[in-house]
Design an enzyme around this catalytic site. Sequence first.
Site, PDB file in Angstrom:
ATOM      1  N   VAL A 111      -4.178 -13.402  -4.926  1.00 53.29           N
ATOM      2  CA  VAL A 111      -4.158 -12.432  -6.028  1.00 53.29           C
ATOM      3  C   VAL A 111      -3.069 -11.393  -5.861  1.00 53.29           C
ATOM      4  CG1 VAL A 111      -6.570 -12.705  -6.702  1.00 53.29           C
ATOM      5  CG2 VAL A 111      -5.985 -11.036  -4.933  1.00 53.29           C
ATOM      6  N   GLY A 156       1.779  -8.270  -0.759  1.00 53.41           N
ATOM      7  CA  GLY A 156       2.268  -6.931  -0.468  1.00 53.41           C
ATOM      8  C   GLY A 156       3.489  -7.033   0.414  1.00 53.41           C
ATOM      9  N   VAL A 187      -3.010 -11.055  -0.322  1.00 45.06           N
ATOM     10  CA  VAL A 187      -4.420 -10.816  -0.575  1.00 45.06           C
ATOM     11  C   VAL A 187      -4.957 -12.000  -1.375  1.00 45.06           C
ATOM     12  CG1 VAL A 187      -6.119  -9.308  -1.655  1.00 45.06           C
ATOM     13  CG2 VAL A 187      -4.147  -8.319  -0.494  1.00 45.06           C
ATOM     14  N   ASP A 201      -0.372   6.670   3.099  1.00 48.28           N
ATOM     15  CA  ASP A 201       0.340   5.723   2.230  1.00 48.28           C
ATOM     16  C   ASP A 201      -0.382   5.622   0.888  1.00 48.28           C
ATOM     17  OD1 ASP A 201       2.349   4.006   1.485  1.00 48.28           O
ATOM     18  OD2 ASP A 201       1.512   2.248   2.484  1.00 48.28           O
ATOM     19  N   LYS A 237      -7.576  -9.937   2.930  1.00 49.91           N
ATOM     20  CA  LYS A 237      -6.196  -9.548   3.154  1.00 49.91           C
ATOM     21  C   LYS A 237      -5.731 -10.232   4.432  1.00 49.91           C
ATOM     22  CE  LYS A 237      -3.168  -5.580   3.340  1.00 49.91           C
ATOM     23  NZ  LYS A 237      -3.017  -4.195   2.950  1.00 49.91           N
TER      24      LYS A 237
HETATM   25  P1  ADP Z   1       0.612  -3.498  -1.323  1.00 47.98           P
HETATM   26  O1  ADP Z   1      -0.308  -2.351  -1.113  1.00 47.98           O
HETATM   27  O2  ADP Z   1       1.858  -3.403  -0.535  1.00 47.98           O
HETATM   28  O3  ADP Z   1       0.831  -3.826  -2.776  1.00 47.98           O
HETATM   29  P2  ADP Z   1      -1.569  -5.195  -0.449  1.00 47.98           P
HETATM   30  O4  ADP Z   1      -1.402  -6.359   0.457  1.00 47.98           O
HETATM   31  O5  ADP Z   1      -2.397  -4.054   0.010  1.00 47.98           O
HETATM   32  O6  ADP Z   1      -0.103  -4.789  -0.733  1.00 47.98           O
HETATM   33  O7  ADP Z   1      -2.148  -5.710  -1.816  1.00 47.98           O
HETATM   34  C1  ADP Z   1      -1.443  -6.604  -2.646  1.00 47.98           C
HETATM   35  C2  ADP Z   1      -2.120  -6.708  -3.987  1.00 47.98           C
HETATM   36  O8  ADP Z   1      -3.341  -7.448  -3.868  1.00 47.98           O
HETATM   37  C3  ADP Z   1      -2.534  -5.385  -4.595  1.00 47.98           C
HETATM   38  O9  ADP Z   1      -1.467  -4.767  -5.268  1.00 47.98           O
HETATM   39  C4  ADP Z   1      -3.647  -5.826  -5.550  1.00 47.98           C
HETATM   40  O10 ADP Z   1      -3.097  -6.337  -6.744  1.00 47.98           O
HETATM   41  C5  ADP Z   1      -4.296  -6.975  -4.796  1.00 47.98           C
HETATM   42  N1  ADP Z   1      -5.499  -6.523  -4.059  1.00 47.98           N
HETATM   43  C6  ADP Z   1      -5.516  -5.905  -2.866  1.00 47.98           C
HETATM   44  N2  ADP Z   1      -6.782  -5.658  -2.467  1.00 47.98           N
HETATM   45  C7  ADP Z   1      -7.592  -6.138  -3.434  1.00 47.98           C
HETATM   46  C8  ADP Z   1      -9.034  -6.160  -3.626  1.00 47.98           C
HETATM   47  N3  ADP Z   1      -9.861  -5.652  -2.711  1.00 47.98           N
HETATM   48  N4  ADP Z   1      -9.515  -6.699  -4.760  1.00 47.98           N
HETATM   49  C9  ADP Z   1      -8.671  -7.218  -5.673  1.00 47.98           C
HETATM   50  N5  ADP Z   1      -7.327  -7.219  -5.563  1.00 47.98           N
HETATM   51  C10 ADP Z   1      -6.778  -6.691  -4.465  1.00 47.98           C
HETATM   52 MG    MG Z   2      -1.880  -2.052   0.078  1.00 45.65          MG
END
Ligand code: ADP
Ligand code: MG
Length: 502
Positions: free
Chosen positions: A203, A206, A211, A325, A224
């Site tokens: 989904v 990052g 994730v 952050d 994650k």
């Molecule tokens: P970043 O914070 O650098 O964008 P992350 O790895 O934290 O990267 O998250 C990537 C994306 O995954 C987020 O922007 C969000 O769209 C999705 N995401 C993260 N955590 C969740 C969650 N618990 N439920 C649904 N979507 C999530």
């Molecule tokens: Mg993040």
Amino acid sequence: MGSSALLTGLIAGLFLWISVAHADTTDDGALLCTCINDKGTCKNGTCRGDYCFYTLVNDLEERGCFTNNHREQCYTSFKGFFVQCCKEEKCNTFITPPSVITGTPTTTSPEAHRPELWITVSLLFLFVTTCACGLMLLLRFRRTACRQRDPESHDVKILKVPSGDDPTYGNIYDEFCTSGSGTGLPYLVQRTMARQISLVECVGKGRYGEVWRGTWMGESVAVKIFSSRDEHSWFRETEIYNTVQLRHDNILGFIASDMTSKNSSTQLWLVTHYHELGSLYDFLQYSSLDPESCLRMCLSVACGLVHLHTEIVSSQEKPAIAHRDLKSRNILVKRNGQCCIADLGLAVIHSQSHDYLDVGNNPRVGTKRYMAPEVLDETIRVDVFESYKQTDIWALGLVFWEITRRTAVNGIVEDYRPPFFDLVPSDPSFEEMKKVVCVDQQRPSLHNRLHSHPILSAIVKIMKECWYQNPTARLTALRIRKTLSKLDHDSDFSIEKLKRDV
Ligand code: ADP
Ligand code: MG
């Protein structure tokens, strides 16, 4: 009610059984060990537990005690992480790591030669798995009932009064954590749960990982998967969620953390609640808000930040945490229109009562676009905890700005843009941000319509007070939450009054 009593009984029974099963091997916590860097448990350089351990994680050494519950970790080892346990008085004092850490287990279980204990451990596994399955069946039963009460599915255009229940797996946590530290689920349970998850779809990607939406016993969870470059964030986030009482509606709910070693590569997972609307950043791309929904969203983020920033000194004690952050990508949107704060990989922990400031050892830095002036010009006082809270407030103001841009007043709304979109390029460098924020002292521009609405003009005032160049002049999260709560209360009151007048 009945199910939770049954479950509480089961869990209490489990722990009683564990302690009885091990009564012949140890007096609980009887062994004296050398203790270095193991915050919270060290007293005068020693601690008492069931095992003494030594770990080396990315050049950070720890010596301390394990309890029976964490015995598993004595023989977990992977690249860059050395762990050794022993079971004699202060036997961890002189353990040193090998010159090359290969990732093969360094220690066998101290009881490896005792088959009766292996049987005990296997039975324990079986018992935990059976409990988890029983629990799932119970929860599935309850969830079916919830679904019948709330058949609404998500469809977001202009979000007026958002509604919808959150997933119920929060209960798993609440029901398991009947006593003790009140923090993460028992380690064995986390591990078992994580290994029962099937990954369904990616989904999000990052900077340092992916994730996935996964399913655990039919329920969606977010997984994650950290890239090995960002193992520090996994360690930090795991440490915080497992040691600090963080259950709060506006903090992303933690389920489990797991580390597996496959063909000499390490997989680091963090399992949390899944929020189908995604991050606030994602949400604002396709949704606009009315002022009341904007207010509630801002208030919910402020509530989450107050919880993080506040030290609690009581039986449910919690140190203060600064996020470092905060940004719309690290905030998730729940179906009820509130938000929760995610990604604690950079967080800083402070306890006034225990007199420590723990800035961690993560080489990652915050997101440049959201960096406060004192971070950009490097004048921040890194040894003072308040400084980190003040940088969170700067970022909070920027998040409010992003939300208000997507808030419609008299049919006028702006497109989503990230902060400083008109002043810096898409992946701004440190120097570019510094020029805009510190040298030119620019601030995000505010559309005229915001000044004409009582709620939005109050939020604009808050934003401006988050953006003072002087960090000590900025508002605190608590002040912001109080101001927003009052606005929320007043707006409810005027809606009620309007209804009465009609
Ligand atoms: P970043 O914070 O650098 O964008 P992350 O790895 O934290 O990267 O998250 C990537 C994306 O995954 C987020 O922007 C969000 O769209 C999705 N995401 C993260 N955590 C969740 C969650 N618990 N439920 C649904 N979507 C999530
Ligand atoms: Mg993040």
